[in-house]
Design an enzyme around this catalytic site. Structure first.
Site, short mmCIF file in Angstrom:
data_model
loop_
_atom_site.label_atom_id
_atom_site.label_comp_id
_atom_site.label_asym_id
_atom_site.label_seq_id
_atom_site.Cartn_x
_atom_site.Cartn_y
_atom_site.Cartn_z
CE LYS A 227 -3.71 -2.45 2.39
NZ LYS A 227 -4.53 -2.54 3.62
CD GLU B 25 -6.35 -11.18 3.21
OE1 GLU B 25 -5.69 -10.13 3.24
OE2 GLU B 25 -7.38 -11.34 2.52
CG ASP C 42 -7.06 -9.08 6.83
OD1 ASP C 42 -6.36 -8.14 7.22
OD2 ASP C 42 -8.07 -8.93 6.12
#
Length: 286
Positions: free
Chosen positions: A134, A199, A220
């Site tokens: 990100k 994930e 997550d």
């Protein structure tokens, strides 16, 4: 590791082109051509400095006669009023490059400062702080370097570095077990061998991933008690899989999550929401 010179130059040239630095009409029309000055970059708030080599590259591109002398090193803690670098040379060149140089230094120092705050909040727990993808478009290498200057660890650089099966991959592939099987079949076909991370958002998915014996599991947005339970089940099984917790981790919550025994914590905010460190550049005539 500091980004490659070519990577820095690509970012610097794009920023200078965006700013039309070659046609700085204000400076050309207002500043005497023969004037030479010395400028000082100064921290205006406490933090971790980063990006001084990029400042050097900015001025190398604008005018190689400009000399940048760092007063601190990337990763150093600084206080308000502390000089970061002196810059000397033609006034026009220094002023033209000021905004671009400060943009890089302020953003990168902001990333390093935020990272160091998260590292401090982890306390004495034996856990790594990881970054994510990100990052600002086109600035990933610089953002990730800044993370290391703040004491963090780079995780996945790009889509080719390792396999990371996220929510949409699992949905499209039919779940954890099917997705991992498909990935391993694909690696076998193409003669590649990469680490696999999955994930997961539930204990059931985490158990499936443990059974698949992948290298990493990303927990997550799981409740802290479920993260702790996954750690216990991993340890009891004798698995060498590393566990990474992620999802809206804040300075107030990171210590509690670190205490669960996970191997790593990833925080997207390090690079998607840093506050630029306030840095000024002040000139004086020779």
């Amino acid at each position: 590791m500091q980004p490659a010179t070519a990577t820095i130059l690509t970012a610097v040239r794009a920023a200078l082109a965006e700013d039309h630095a070659a046609d700085d009409v204000t400076t050309r029309w207002s500043v005497p051509a023969a004037l030479h000055v010395e400028a000082t970059m100064i921290a205006k708030q406490p933090g971790r400095v980063c990006g001084l080599s990029v400042v050097q590259s900015v001025y190398d591109e604008i005018d190689p006669t400009v000399v940048v002398r760092p007063a601190v090193a990337d990763g150093d803690a600084v206080v308000p009023g502390q000089p970061l670098a002196s810059i000397s040379g033609p006034a026009r060149s220094i002023i033209t490059g000021e905004r671009v140089a400060l943009n890089f230094a302020q953003r990168m120092s902001g990333v390093a400062t935020l990272t160091s705050a998260f590292v401090a909040a982890i306390g004495g727990h034996d856990v790594r702080l990881l970054d994510t993808r990100k990052t600002a478009p086109g600035l990933r290498a610089l953002d990730k370097y800044a993370v290391t200057c703040g004491g963090g660890t780079n995780h996945r650089l790009d889509l080719a570095t390792m396999v990371l099966l996220k929510e949409n991959h699992l949905a499209a592939a039919g779940g954890v077990r099917s997705a991992v099987r498909r990935v391993r079949d694909g690696m076998a076909r193409e003669g590649q061998e990469l680490a696999i991370e999955v994930e997961v958002t539930t204990l059931a998915e985490a158990r499936d991933a443990l059974d698949c014996q992948v290298e990493w599991i990303l927990l997550d947005n799981m409740p802290t008690e479920d993260v702790a339970l996954t750690v216990k089940e991993r340890d009891a099984s004798g698995s060498t899989c590393r566990l990474e917790a992620s999802g809206t981790i804040t300075l107030n919550t990171i210590a509690d999550i670190a205490a669960t025994g996970v191997d790593a914590l990833s925080v997207g905010a390090l690079t998607h929401s840093p506050t630029a460190l306030d840095i000024s550049l002040l000139l004086r005539s020779w």
